[in-house]
Design a protein around this motif. Sequence first.
Motif, short mmCIF file in Angstrom:
data_model
loop_
_atom_site.label_atom_id
_atom_site.label_comp_id
_atom_site.label_asym_id
_atom_site.label_seq_id
_atom_site.Cartn_x
_atom_site.Cartn_y
_atom_site.Cartn_z
N GLU A 48 0.86 -1.19 0.00
CA GLU A 48 0.00 0.00 0.00
C GLU A 48 0.89 1.23 0.00
OE1 GLU A 48 -3.97 -1.65 2.31
OE2 GLU A 48 -2.43 -0.60 3.45
N TRP A 49 0.87 1.96 -1.11
CA TRP A 49 1.70 3.16 -1.23
C TRP A 49 0.89 4.35 -0.72
CZ3 TRP A 49 6.57 2.08 -2.73
CH2 TRP A 49 6.78 0.91 -3.46
N THR A 50 0.86 4.53 0.56
CA THR A 50 0.01 5.57 1.14
C THR A 50 0.78 6.39 2.18
OG1 THR A 50 -0.79 4.00 2.78
CG2 THR A 50 -2.13 4.29 0.79
N ASN A 51 0.20 7.54 2.52
CA ASN A 51 0.71 8.37 3.60
C ASN A 51 -0.09 8.09 4.87
OD1 ASN A 51 2.78 10.08 2.44
ND2 ASN A 51 1.15 10.79 1.09
N PRO A 52 0.45 8.36 6.04
CA PRO A 52 1.81 8.86 6.24
C PRO A 52 2.90 7.79 6.10
CG PRO A 52 0.70 8.60 8.34
CD PRO A 52 -0.30 8.28 7.29
N HIS A 53 2.50 6.54 5.94
CA HIS A 53 3.49 5.48 5.73
C HIS A 53 3.00 4.54 4.65
CE1 HIS A 53 5.45 6.66 9.48
NE2 HIS A 53 4.30 6.61 10.08
N PHE A 55 2.78 0.54 3.56
CA PHE A 55 2.73 -0.72 4.29
C PHE A 55 2.97 -1.88 3.34
CE2 PHE A 55 0.41 2.22 6.95
CZ PHE A 55 0.85 1.88 8.22
N GLY A 76 6.89 6.61 3.52
CA GLY A 76 5.84 7.04 2.61
C GLY A 76 6.29 6.87 1.17
N PRO A 77 5.34 6.86 0.25
CA PRO A 77 5.69 6.61 -1.15
C PRO A 77 6.64 7.66 -1.74
CG PRO A 77 3.40 7.31 -0.93
CD PRO A 77 3.90 7.02 0.45
N GLY A 78 6.51 8.90 -1.29
CA GLY A 78 7.41 9.93 -1.81
C GLY A 78 8.86 9.65 -1.46
N ALA A 79 9.08 9.25 -0.20
CA ALA A 79 10.44 8.95 0.23
C ALA A 79 10.99 7.76 -0.53
CB ALA A 79 10.47 8.70 1.73
N THR B 38 7.32 16.79 -1.59
CA THR B 38 6.16 16.53 -0.76
C THR B 38 6.66 16.16 0.62
OG1 THR B 38 6.13 14.18 -1.28
CG2 THR B 38 4.94 15.65 -2.77
N SER B 40 6.51 13.55 2.48
CA SER B 40 7.18 12.27 2.68
C SER B 40 8.51 12.18 1.96
CB SER B 40 6.25 11.13 2.24
OG SER B 40 5.87 11.31 0.90
N GLU B 41 8.80 13.16 1.11
CA GLU B 41 10.11 13.18 0.47
C GLU B 41 11.15 13.91 1.29
OE1 GLU B 41 9.23 13.31 -4.24
OE2 GLU B 41 8.68 15.08 -3.12
N TYR B 260 -0.41 17.00 3.10
CA TYR B 260 -0.09 15.90 3.99
C TYR B 260 -1.38 15.15 4.28
CZ TYR B 260 2.09 13.21 7.68
OH TYR B 260 2.59 12.17 8.43
N ALA B 261 -1.49 13.98 3.72
CA ALA B 261 -2.73 13.20 3.83
C ALA B 261 -2.71 12.41 5.13
CB ALA B 261 -2.89 12.28 2.63
N GLU B 264 -5.04 9.25 5.36
CA GLU B 264 -5.26 8.45 4.16
C GLU B 264 -5.26 6.96 4.46
OE1 GLU B 264 -2.29 8.93 1.18
OE2 GLU B 264 -3.38 7.76 -0.31
N ASN B 265 -4.29 6.53 5.20
CA ASN B 265 -4.17 5.10 5.49
C ASN B 265 -3.49 4.94 6.83
OD1 ASN B 265 -4.45 2.35 4.89
ND2 ASN B 265 -2.37 2.23 4.09
#
Lengths: 146, 306
Positions: A48-53, A55, A76-79, B38, B40-41, B260-261, B264-265
């Motif tokens: 799961e490519w989601t924020n904040p992490h 999984f 997170g997916p961005g990182a 973003t 998370s980057e 910043y979501a 989201e999950n």
Amino acid sequence: MKSRLLTVCVLIAITAAASSRLVAHHSFAAMYDANKPIRLVGKLTKIEWTNPHSFFYIDVTDAKGRVNSWTIEGAGPGALSRRGFNRGDIDLGDTLIVQGYLAKSGARIVDGRLVTLPDGRIINGGTAGDGGPGSTAAPPAGPRSK
Amino acid sequence: MLARTAPGLAIVVVVFVFSVGGAPPAQVPPAPAPATQTPSELTINDLRGRPYSGPRVETPRGLDGKPDLTGYWRPLREAGKPGGNLGKDETNFALPFSDLGRRALLYSQNHTVDPEAVCILGGIPRHNGSGLPFEILHTPKRLATIYFYNTHRWVTIDENRQPPTSPEPHYFGTAVARWEDEALVIETVGLRDSSRDKIWLDENGNPTSDETRVTERWTRPDFHHLTLQMTVTDLKYYTRPFTFTRTWVHGDPGQGLTEYACNENNIDAAHIGPGAGAIGPDGNRGYGYQDLELPKDPPGPEKYGL
């Protein structure tokens, strides 16, 4: 595919050594138990490519042959993308080795501090600033020790 | 100016409104490139402030001639001081708890999950002690502080306005501001109470009460620096007022808050325990400063009956 994956992993290792993922949304100690380190070996079943992490879900077979699904918390997916780790770079069914800490709740959730990819390279998944073990200075990524 | 930092339409609208409100062109360096990172980057090095060593640039001013606090601000960390602990300048980094305050601390640590971790507003004064950068949008009559997890507060600037006498409790309280020479002084009352609400004083899970008054004195001595002297007066949970100071450095060109979501999950939300976790002797929460490392060969799940 394999050479591409190797390149990606090298990029991940280099980047992770210099800049671990960040923006801890919760403190390590609030969710994970530093006295419960754990090592898992399992097959990737879902991402799961989601924020904040992100999984990662892996199936782990225990000593009695039972298969349990484990959740691995990652960046997170961005990182991950910034480290060159993009969707499609690993496939479902790949074997991952995860070293981290068990959730205090007792659920099968692990903070993946070190994740070994299929080619043997290790990703440093530690979250700088979350107060977790080693979070002041992220340990460098390196080859898997057997 | 700020439209460069955020692609979101909402931010563009906010900037438009501020422009209509009369904010003057800031006296700033050349226009920067668009932001590309973003949340998370970002890495720790992107978020923390670095001492500025360039030439001094004059403080930008608004139409009222007062300092314009608008900007993207990154906190400077003080060596040897904990982050996120409003007691950083106290003996042993410990706040002066009253007896009731100690009970409230026990409650916070044993009953309240970190509100920010479950996407609840962090509130004031907690955000001022956060290690994360934040952004200010400022006009002569209104000021907005915008935080990393996409929350914000509004402050009315009016020297003739007083804080309400019996305000509805909020995470950010009710704030009014006035100028004292070059300092913008924000008074906040009407905050929620840690003994019954999901609010912490700071990252370490210290308590705050419904009697808390927060007095912030903000100054911008030059373009690149923002300073705060904050006094927290809460004689319900603390035996005396205490003060927190901090300096922020203006972000690099192109930097600013982005999406910043939070929810989201947020699988973690159901598994996070109450409290901030262990507080080390250095005043920081967690284990990261005690040289703990993963063992070379951690046990498998069978050790834990899993």
